[in-house]
Structures are given as structure tokens and as C-alpha cells.
Design a protein around this motif. Structure first.
Motif, PDB file in Angstrom:
ATOM      1  N   THR A 138       0.745  -1.192   0.004  1.00 42.31           N
ATOM      2  CA  THR A 138       0.062  -0.184   0.052  1.00 42.31           C
ATOM      3  C   THR A 138       0.927   1.135  -0.019  1.00 42.31           C
ATOM      4  N   PRO A 139       0.422   2.392  -0.604  1.00 40.17           N
ATOM      5  CA  PRO A 139       1.404   3.321  -0.575  1.00 40.17           C
ATOM      6  C   PRO A 139       1.556   4.140   0.479  1.00 40.17           C
ATOM      7  N   ILE A 140       0.533   4.071   1.685  1.00 46.56           N
ATOM      8  CA  ILE A 140       0.901   4.895   2.882  1.00 46.56           C
ATOM      9  C   ILE A 140       0.618   3.906   3.844  1.00 46.56           C
ATOM     10  N   ILE A 181      -7.038   6.585   8.630  1.00 45.94           N
ATOM     11  CA  ILE A 181      -8.144   6.523   7.958  1.00 45.94           C
ATOM     12  C   ILE A 181      -7.669   6.121   6.352  1.00 45.94           C
ATOM     13  N   HIS A 182      -6.727   6.677   5.792  1.00 43.42           N
ATOM     14  CA  HIS A 182      -6.315   6.322   4.117  1.00 43.42           C
ATOM     15  C   HIS A 182      -6.087   4.675   4.253  1.00 43.42           C
ATOM     16  N   GLN A 183      -5.236   4.417   5.123  1.00 43.82           N
ATOM     17  CA  GLN A 183      -4.783   2.889   5.212  1.00 43.82           C
ATOM     18  C   GLN A 183      -5.898   2.068   5.363  1.00 43.82           C
ATOM     19  N   PHE A 224       6.740  -0.476  -7.320  1.00 42.43           N
ATOM     20  CA  PHE A 224       6.888  -1.663  -8.070  1.00 42.43           C
ATOM     21  C   PHE A 224       5.467  -1.932  -8.700  1.00 42.43           C
ATOM     22  N   LYS A 225       5.385  -2.003  -9.919  1.00 41.68           N
ATOM     23  CA  LYS A 225       4.100  -2.474 -10.544  1.00 41.68           C
ATOM     24  C   LYS A 225       4.054  -3.666 -11.053  1.00 41.68           C
ATOM     25  N   VAL A 226       3.345  -4.697 -10.462  1.00 41.59           N
ATOM     26  CA  VAL A 226       3.651  -6.091 -10.844  1.00 41.59           C
ATOM     27  C   VAL A 226       2.797  -6.058 -12.342  1.00 41.59           C
ATOM     28  N   TRP A 291       1.523  11.083  -3.401  1.00 44.54           N
ATOM     29  CA  TRP A 291       1.625  11.930  -4.208  1.00 44.54           C
ATOM     30  C   TRP A 291       1.017  11.888  -5.442  1.00 44.54           C
ATOM     31  N   PRO A 292      -0.161  12.729  -5.813  1.00 44.34           N
ATOM     32  CA  PRO A 292      -0.906  12.474  -6.722  1.00 44.34           C
ATOM     33  C   PRO A 292      -0.193  12.092  -8.230  1.00 44.34           C
ATOM     34  N   HIS A 293      -0.787  11.110  -8.986  1.00 44.29           N
ATOM     35  CA  HIS A 293       0.100  10.887 -10.248  1.00 44.29           C
ATOM     36  C   HIS A 293       0.097  12.101 -11.011  1.00 44.29           C
ATOM     37  N   GLU A 447      -8.856  14.142   2.594  1.00 43.63           N
ATOM     38  CA  GLU A 447      -8.976  14.291   1.207  1.00 43.63           C
ATOM     39  C   GLU A 447      -8.602  13.129   0.459  1.00 43.63           C
ATOM     40  N   GLN A 448      -7.581  12.606   0.591  1.00 41.68           N
ATOM     41  CA  GLN A 448      -7.139  11.301  -0.230  1.00 41.68           C
ATOM     42  C   GLN A 448      -7.852  10.174  -0.176  1.00 41.68           C
ATOM     43  N   PRO A 449      -8.454   9.891   1.248  1.00 47.88           N
ATOM     44  CA  PRO A 449      -9.032   8.761   1.077  1.00 47.88           C
ATOM     45  C   PRO A 449     -10.501   8.954   0.806  1.00 47.88           C
ATOM     46  N   LYS A 455     -13.771   8.664  -6.240  1.00 48.71           N
ATOM     47  CA  LYS A 455     -13.313   8.767  -7.686  1.00 48.71           C
ATOM     48  C   LYS A 455     -12.543   7.413  -8.166  1.00 48.71           C
ATOM     49  N   VAL A 456     -11.789   6.591  -7.071  1.00 47.83           N
ATOM     50  CA  VAL A 456     -11.057   5.632  -7.837  1.00 47.83           C
ATOM     51  C   VAL A 456     -11.733   4.258  -7.378  1.00 47.83           C
ATOM     52  N   PHE A 457     -12.640   3.893  -6.302  1.00 51.61           N
ATOM     53  CA  PHE A 457     -13.254   2.796  -6.125  1.00 51.61           C
ATOM     54  C   PHE A 457     -14.322   2.791  -7.358  1.00 51.61           C
TER      55      PHE A 457
HETATM   56  P1  NDP Z   1      -4.740   8.193  -9.943  1.00 49.99           P
HETATM   57  O1  NDP Z   1      -6.085   8.137 -10.483  1.00 49.99           O
HETATM   58  O2  NDP Z   1      -3.721   8.526 -10.823  1.00 49.99           O
HETATM   59  O3  NDP Z   1      -4.260   6.960  -9.305  1.00 49.99           O
HETATM   60  C1  NDP Z   1      -5.218   6.062  -8.483  1.00 49.99           C
HETATM   61  C2  NDP Z   1      -4.102   4.853  -7.952  1.00 49.99           C
HETATM   62  O4  NDP Z   1      -5.017   4.151  -6.992  1.00 49.99           O
HETATM   63  C3  NDP Z   1      -3.796   3.873  -9.177  1.00 49.99           C
HETATM   64  O5  NDP Z   1      -2.070   3.894  -8.787  1.00 49.99           O
HETATM   65  C4  NDP Z   1      -4.258   2.624  -8.869  1.00 49.99           C
HETATM   66  O6  NDP Z   1      -3.490   1.429  -8.911  1.00 49.99           O
HETATM   67  C5  NDP Z   1      -4.807   2.757  -7.424  1.00 49.99           C
HETATM   68  N1  NDP Z   1      -6.004   1.957  -6.899  1.00 49.99           N
HETATM   69  C6  NDP Z   1      -7.208   1.391  -7.794  1.00 49.99           C
HETATM   70  N2  NDP Z   1      -7.807   0.753  -7.252  1.00 49.99           N
HETATM   71  C7  NDP Z   1      -7.298   0.811  -5.885  1.00 49.99           C
HETATM   72  C8  NDP Z   1      -7.993   0.375  -4.796  1.00 49.99           C
HETATM   73  N3  NDP Z   1      -9.136  -0.552  -4.614  1.00 49.99           N
HETATM   74  N4  NDP Z   1      -7.253   0.368  -3.505  1.00 49.99           N
HETATM   75  C9  NDP Z   1      -5.990   1.171  -3.473  1.00 49.99           C
HETATM   76  N5  NDP Z   1      -5.451   1.944  -4.767  1.00 49.99           N
HETATM   77  C10 NDP Z   1      -6.261   1.438  -5.769  1.00 49.99           C
HETATM   78  O7  NDP Z   1      -5.081   9.174  -8.691  1.00 49.99           O
HETATM   79  P2  NDP Z   1      -4.071  10.018  -7.441  1.00 49.99           P
HETATM   80  O8  NDP Z   1      -2.735   9.634  -7.640  1.00 49.99           O
HETATM   81  O9  NDP Z   1      -4.599  11.195  -7.702  1.00 49.99           O
HETATM   82  O10 NDP Z   1      -4.676   9.198  -6.195  1.00 49.99           O
HETATM   83  C11 NDP Z   1      -6.042   9.049  -5.915  1.00 49.99           C
HETATM   84  C12 NDP Z   1      -6.200   8.146  -4.694  1.00 49.99           C
HETATM   85  O11 NDP Z   1      -5.724   6.701  -5.336  1.00 49.99           O
HETATM   86  C13 NDP Z   1      -5.051   8.175  -3.654  1.00 49.99           C
HETATM   87  O12 NDP Z   1      -5.559   9.355  -2.729  1.00 49.99           O
HETATM   88  C14 NDP Z   1      -4.947   7.236  -3.086  1.00 49.99           C
HETATM   89  O13 NDP Z   1      -5.973   6.859  -2.121  1.00 49.99           O
HETATM   90  C15 NDP Z   1      -4.894   6.052  -4.179  1.00 49.99           C
HETATM   91  N6  NDP Z   1      -3.597   5.914  -4.625  1.00 49.99           N
HETATM   92  C16 NDP Z   1      -2.736   6.570  -5.196  1.00 49.99           C
HETATM   93  C17 NDP Z   1      -1.448   6.190  -5.269  1.00 49.99           C
HETATM   94  C18 NDP Z   1      -0.572   7.089  -5.995  1.00 49.99           C
HETATM   95  O14 NDP Z   1       0.783   6.831  -5.675  1.00 49.99           O
HETATM   96  N7  NDP Z   1      -0.649   8.513  -6.166  1.00 49.99           N
HETATM   97  C19 NDP Z   1      -0.980   4.774  -5.486  1.00 49.99           C
HETATM   98  C20 NDP Z   1      -2.366   3.901  -5.033  1.00 49.99           C
HETATM   99  C21 NDP Z   1      -3.462   4.341  -4.729  1.00 49.99           C
HETATM  100  P3  NDP Z   1      -3.381   0.726 -10.180  1.00 49.99           P
HETATM  101  O15 NDP Z   1      -2.059   1.183 -10.873  1.00 49.99           O
HETATM  102  O16 NDP Z   1      -3.292  -0.797  -9.893  1.00 49.99           O
HETATM  103  O17 NDP Z   1      -4.623   0.921 -11.019  1.00 49.99           O
END
Ligand code: NDP
Length: 527
Positions: A138-140, A181-183, A224-226, A291-293, A447-449, A455-457
Motif C-alpha cells: 500500500t502506498p501509505i 483512515i487512508h490505510q 513496483f508495479k506488478v 503524491w498524486p500521479h 482528502e485522499q481517502p 473517484k478511484v473505487f
Molecule cells: P490516480 O487515479 O492517478 O491513481 C489511482 C491509483 O489508485 C492507481 O495507482 C491505482 O492502482 C490505485 N487503485 C486502484 N484501485 C485501488 C484500490 N481499490 N485501492 C487502492 N488503490 C487503488 O489518482 P491519484 O494519484 O490522484 O490518487 C487518488 C487516490 O488513489 C489516492 O488518494 C490514493 O488513495 C489512491 N492511490 C494513489 C497512489 C499514488 O501513488 N498516487 C497509489 C495507489 C493508490 P493501479 O495502478 O493498480 O490501477
């Protein structure tokens, strides 16, 4: 790997005692007559029992259940603008790698499908010494203040009286420490139950520092991205596996490597300049933030391939030890220092072998170094490339005590000294008072959770998340604890909290009061 039959054929070993004396009959015991007492003079028998009684070393307090393998790391992209670490001096450079994956809370025999973060520990044997990347899947993490770590871990383990895992204890800690909470959001998504150890991503989480040959440094996070994507189990699948095959993760990785299906990770860094770090919305030393991508894109640096199972699990994986770093790839956040201290103390205690690895002292002033534990083969440095010489002597397990070489800086038989890999680096100048509590909760912590939830789920992720939390939080007996945790979820998103409340039959709860973002501790340094 050679088959067991082939090994037997080439081995041709003779059965001996530990001092090398051949013994004709392994089961024989010297006794008087057929029924008389056994004899103290029977060295073979005493040798056998004495070692048997000492076979176990203490398991790791955390990360006890693990699996690991060997392979290599290969540099695929030029990052000499970021670091002068010799590993990265040329595209195509390779070094040996060992990775150990683990659950966190369970004992070494516990199920490896359990809902838990996964340790993702990588040891790279570089020609500047070992580089241990202490990562997770997990990133956090649950906390940003290392002093909370032992308290937190106690609550995720067993109750002192019942010796049972305890949902009240688990949520009591988390609800009182809402920076977790984020974790929690990731842990209770399906990523909390990865499908085996080799189908998951790894994240340094910690902020590291790369220094280039001009002495310029940047902060980095390693990913590390599998290949093949992050595969997960549903809660039901994970629970079923825990009963049917508690070694599912260990077994499936071993099998895939035996069959030539080598787990491979593409490795990236996110890069932030010190100036960007000061302007960044979040504190880069805060382990609960990503750190947001979109602002800090992933930059490829290499790949890691695991293509070799251990021949001996205990020697090569159980005994693999942490942590150490080479020059030009250093830890920056205080939790790295906490990890280096905690992990090296743990390793020393388990090996009963005295003080810490020498490189750790770079980060831990006053922490006495020693050469001895690093001589274990699993921890040993790349000795063929860098002959080890220093002034560390004696102590437990002094396997390499450096012969007659002086144990001080001698002018008569001097050591040679390599030049520093970089010049004129101006590190941060830290300012401030001691004893700062890092754990004040502000709006930034949610904010990040919230982004993850909103947005992500996917809809399925959200359904699973609510079900996964309800299944666990519903087991807590204390309505105070339940209500407090629901108030933490409500601070992320009211609808999220209401859904969990409904699922566990609890009335809706309002968000906990939170300080404004402007009161968060900012990252400040003076260069
Ligand atoms: P992005 O949309 O650029 O990235 C979202 C990330 O979330 C992707 O790395 C994706 O991993 C990962 N992800 C997808 N589904 C889940 C899940 N069920 N649980 C955890 N992670 C998941 O957004 P941001 O960089 O702006 O980040 C938005 C949120 O995404 C963050 O607040 C954080 O909670 C989460 N996140 C961010 C990461 C980061 O380094 N920025 C890394 C991982 C999670 P995948 O590449 O496998 O699709």
C-alpha cells in the motif's frame, strides 16, 4: 533448481556430528545394556538434542509470516540526473535481488490470505553495498509518527488476557487515531486481501532522497508495479483459503517460479524537487499521504524479476535482514529512521548477534555499528565487488573478524578510502522545536481517502468495502468504539459512513470535528 533426486545423487554427503565426526547409525544412543540409563559421554546424542532445542529463533514481532525468492533488478532507463548511485550509472546494469513478502500481524504459521497490509521488502546487492527498500503493498501507512508503532501493533495482535484477536481493540486504536483512515480505506478494499504475494504492487511509501553527482537532491517515492496487475481475493475467498490452505500465497509463488512463470515488476519513481516539496499541499514526510500521479507522474527506472526459489528457506529468506542503504539513495522521512531503528533492532535480537549494520549509523547518530550480523549469507554484502574493511571487531557471530588488520585508523597499515560519490551537497537545514506531535488531525487527512472512495473505487469496490468493514467492525462490542469509527468514516464521506452504520445496525453518526487544512504541519526546510 535441481530436483531432489539430482541433489541426492550429486551430494554424496556423510552423516556426521556437528564437529564433523562420522556416525554410523543416526538413531543409536549409548546406554548400559538394553534397558539401562543413557550415557552422558554420548556426544552424538547430546549434540543432536542440544541443537534441536535451539532450532527456533524468535519469529519477527511483525511480518512473521512470509515468502521470498531471489532474482535480479535491471536498470531500464537513464536516471543519472537523479542519482549517482553506481547501480544506476548505466542502462542495462543489473544486480542480485532478494524479495521477502509478508503479512504484518499474524504469527509465522498464520494464514497468508488474511486481511492485512503486506510487507514488500527488497534487498538489492549493489556494488556500493546492500540497498534495502522497505516497502509495503500500500502506498501509505496507518501512522506518521513512529512512536505510535508499538502501540498500534499491539492492538492488531492478541488481547493480553484472552489471547484472541479483538475487534474492540483493533477499532479502538484506529478510531482514536484517525490519521489511519487512508490505510483503513485500502485495507478494507479488496486490496487488503491480495491473491498471493506475487500479484501485488509495492510502494516505498516513505519519501527517499536521491542525490546526483553534482550534489543536487530530489525526493522520490518508489513504485513496483506488478506485470499482470494487482490481483485480489474477495473476503469470502480469502476466508475460505485461510481454512483450506493457509500457505496459499507462499505456495503459489513458489510454484509459479518453479514453472518458469517469473513474477516481474516494472519499477518507477515519483520525483519532487525540494522547492516543489515546500509548495506541495501535503507534508512529504507524512506517511499517510500519496503524491498524486497527475502532479508527480511515474518515471520508469527498472524492472525486478524473481526467477529463483530459495534452496533453504530459513537461511535465505527467514534470515534475510534489514535495513541498509547505499550512498545517493537515502531515507528522508522520520518514519524511515524509525523503521531502520526498529527493523535493525529486531534483526539483532533475533540473531542474538549484537549491534546494528554499519550503514544504518549514517541515519541514526549514536547507534553503534557492528560487522557481525551482516556476515550471515542472507544479509551478506556483495563481497566479491566490495571487500569489507572497517574497525568493527568481536561481538556475537564475529564470523569475519578481519584477521590481523588494525582495529583503528592506522598510519602503518592504512585502509584505502573511496571518494564521496557526490560533492558539495547542501542538505536541508532543519529548524524548529523538539517534541512536535505529528499526529494532529486536519481536513487534509480526509482528502485522499475521499478521492479513493469517490473517484478511484468502482461501485463493486464500494459494495465490497462496506461489506468488509461491516463484517469486522460489527464484531466490536463497544458502541463507543463503533460510533467513533463511524464518525471517522463520516469525515471521509457521510454516505460511506451511513452505509456501514446500516450494515451493522447502528444509528447514523455525524463526522468527527476536524481542524482546518491550514493548521496542518507543513514541510519546511531552509537550503
Ligand atoms: P490516480 O487515479 O492517478 O491513481 C489511482 C491509483 O489508485 C492507481 O495507482 C491505482 O492502482 C490505485 N487503485 C486502484 N484501485 C485501488 C484500490 N481499490 N485501492 C487502492 N488503490 C487503488 O489518482 P491519484 O494519484 O490522484 O490518487 C487518488 C487516490 O488513489 C489516492 O488518494 C490514493 O488513495 C489512491 N492511490 C494513489 C497512489 C499514488 O501513488 N498516487 C497509489 C495507489 C493508490 P493501479 O495502478 O493498480 O490501477
Amino acid at each position: 533448481m535441481p530436483s531432489k533426486e539430482a541433489l541426492a545423487a550429486q551430494d554424496n554427503a556423510t552423516y556426521t556430528t556437528s564437529n564433523g565426526a562420522p556416525v554410523a547409525e543416526p538413531y543409536a544412543v549409548q546406554r548400559i545394556g538394553l534397558n539401562g540409563p543413557v550415557l552422558l559421554q554420548d556426544f552424538h546424542h547430546i549434540d543432536l538434542l542440544a541443537h534441536f532445542a535451539r532450532e527456533r529463533i524468535p519469529e519477527r514481532v511483525v511480518h512473521a509470516k512470509g515468502a521470498g525468492a531471489h532474482g535480479y533488478f535491471e536498470v531500464t532507463h537513464d536516471i543519472t540526473d537523479l542519482t549517482c548511485a553506481s547501480l544506476f550509472s548505466k542502462v542495462g546494469n543489473k544486480c542480485k535481488a532478494t524479495a521477502r513478502f509478508s503479512t504484518v500481524g499474524g504469527e509465522s504459521g498464520s494464514a497468508d490470505s488474511a486481511r492485512d497490509p503486506r510487507g514488500f521488502a527488497v534487498k538489492l546487492k549493489t556494488d556500493q553495498g546492500n540497498w534495502d527498500i522497505v516497502a509495503n503493498n500500500t502506498p501509505i501507512f496507518f501512522l506518521r509518527d513512529p512512536s505510535k508503532f508499538p502501540h498500534f501493533i499491539h492492538t492488531q495482535k492478541r488481547d493480553p488476557q484472552t489471547h484472541l484477536k479483538d475487534a474492540d481493540m483493533f477499532w479502538d486504536y484506529l478510531s482514536q487515531n484517525p490519521e489511519s483512515i487512508h490505510q483503513v480505506m485500502i485495507l478494507f478494499s479488496d486490496r487488503g486481501t491480495p491473491d498471493g504475494f506475487h500479484h501485488m504492487h509495492g510502494y516505498s511509501g516513505h519519501t527517499l532522497k536521491f542525490v546526483n553527482s553534482e550534489g543536487k537532491y530530489n525526493y522520490v517515492q518508489i513504485h513496483f508495479k506488478v506485470r499482470g496487475g494487482f490481483k485480489t481475493l474477495t473476503d469470502a475467498q480469502a476466508t475460505k483459503l485461510a481454512g483450506e490452505n493457509p500457505d496459499h500465497g507462499l505456495q503459489s509463488m513458489f510454484k509459479d517460479i518453479e514453472e518458469g512463470k517469473y513474477p516481474t515488476w516494472d519499477v518507477f519513481v515519483q520525483v519532487m524537487t525540494p522547492e516543489q516539496a515546500e509548495k506541495f499541499r501535503y507534508n512529504i514526510l507524512d506517511l499517510t499521504k500519496v503524491w498524486p500521479h497527475s502532479e508527480f507522474p511515474l518515471r520508469p527506472i527498472g524492472k525486478m524479476v524473481l526467477n529463483e526459489n530459495p534452496q533453504n528457506y530459513f537461511a535465505e529468506i527467514e534470515q534475510v535482514r534489514h535495513p541498509a542503504t547505499p550512498p545517493a539513495a537515502e531515507g528522508a522521512d522520520s518514519y524511515v529512521a524509525g523503521c531502520l531503528l526498529s527493523l535493525s533492532l529486531g534483526a539483532r535480537c533475533r540473531a542474538l548477534c549484537g549491534p546494528s549494520p554499519p550503514v544504518a549509523s549514517v541515519f541514526l547518530p549514536g547507534h553503534p555499528p557492528s560487522s557481525s550480523w551482516c556476515e550471515l549469507p542472507a544479509a551478506a554484502r556483495q563481497r566479491a565487488i566490495v571487500p569489507i574493511a572497517n574497525f568493527q571487531r568481536d561481538g556475537f557471530m564475529a564470523l569475519n573478524n578481519q584477521g590481523s588488520r588494525p582495529n583503528y585508523q592506522s598510519s602503518l597499515i592504512p585502509l584505502s578510502y573511496k571518494p564521496k560519490p557526490y560533492e558539495n551537497v547542501k542538505h536541508e537545514v532543519w529548524l524548529g522545536h523538539a517534541n512536535v506531535d505529528l499526529s494532529q488531525i486536519t481536513e487534509l487527512d480526509f482528502e485522499q481517502p475521499r478521492a479513493l472512495w469517490q473517484k478511484v473505487f468502482s461501485d463493486t469496490d464500494r459494495d465490497h468495502f462496506v461489506g468488509n468493514v461491516a463484517g469486522h467492525l460489527g464484531n466490536a462490542k463497544s458502541s463507543i468504539v463503533k460510533a467513533r469509527q463511524l464518525s471517522v468514516f463520516a469525515a471521509v464521506d457521510q454516505n460511506l459512513s451511513d452505509r456501514i452504520a446500516k450494515a451493522i445496525g447502528h444509528p447514523p453518526v455525524k463526522p468527527l470535528p476536524v481542524r482546518p487544512a491550514s493548521e496542518a504541519i507543513r514541510f519546511q526546510y531552509k537550503a
